[in-house]
Design a protein around this motif. Sequence first.
Motif, PDB file in Angstrom:
ATOM      1  N   ILE A  86       0.844  -1.202   0.000  1.00  0.00           N
ATOM      2  CA  ILE A  86       0.000   0.000   0.000  1.00  0.00           C
ATOM      3  C   ILE A  86       0.878   1.251   0.000  1.00  0.00           C
ATOM      4  N   VAL A  87       1.941   1.246   0.812  1.00  0.00           N
ATOM      5  CA  VAL A  87       2.864   2.378   0.864  1.00  0.00           C
ATOM      6  C   VAL A  87       3.441   2.643  -0.531  1.00  0.00           C
ATOM      7  N   LYS A  88       3.793   1.572  -1.229  1.00  0.00           N
ATOM      8  CA  LYS A  88       4.375   1.714  -2.570  1.00  0.00           C
ATOM      9  C   LYS A  88       3.331   2.171  -3.583  1.00  0.00           C
ATOM     10  N   ILE A  89       2.143   1.580  -3.551  1.00  0.00           N
ATOM     11  CA  ILE A  89       1.089   1.910  -4.513  1.00  0.00           C
ATOM     12  C   ILE A  89       0.696   3.385  -4.413  1.00  0.00           C
ATOM     13  N   TYR A  90       0.511   3.867  -3.180  1.00  0.00           N
ATOM     14  CA  TYR A  90       0.027   5.237  -2.973  1.00  0.00           C
ATOM     15  C   TYR A  90       1.144   6.238  -2.689  1.00  0.00           C
ATOM     16  N   ASN A  91       2.398   5.768  -2.768  1.00  0.00           N
ATOM     17  CA  ASN A  91       3.562   6.631  -2.546  1.00  0.00           C
ATOM     18  C   ASN A  91       3.452   7.391  -1.221  1.00  0.00           C
ATOM     19  N   LEU A  92       3.150   6.651  -0.150  1.00  0.00           N
ATOM     20  CA  LEU A  92       3.072   7.235   1.183  1.00  0.00           C
ATOM     21  C   LEU A  92       4.485   7.424   1.724  1.00  0.00           C
TER      22      LEU A  92
END
Length: 130
Positions: A86-92
């Motif tokens: 999720i961090v990678k997908i949404y660039n958090l």
Amino acid sequence: MSNKVKFTPEQKMFFVLKFRELKISLAEFCRLYNVERTAIHRWSIKYDNEGLEGLKEIKKPTKYPSHVLINSVKDYLTGNFSMLQIVKIYNLSGDAVLRTWLKWYNTPKWNIKVGEFMAREKISKDKKFN
């Protein structure tokens, strides 16, 4: 006092690239260089997304659009993605952001925080009048 070691962006990049170069297990690499396993994952994601700039320490909080907040929490709750995905997908900026959002979920704070995120976004004049 914390035992957490601070690394420079250059050191973080070195660890990411060295891990990729050595082709050894993550556990073995972490024992060899005395680095946390999750740190290598987080740094790899940041390095892949933004290069060396992504590895610098963030001085001010990153602002995210409301749809990022809502969609990232929904995607995580489906069980189809790990926290780091999720961090990678949404660039958090990191998994701590997502953890905070998940704590808000199912509490009265959730609707308040989503409202705050939506209020932060600028609404164009067209949308205001329609």
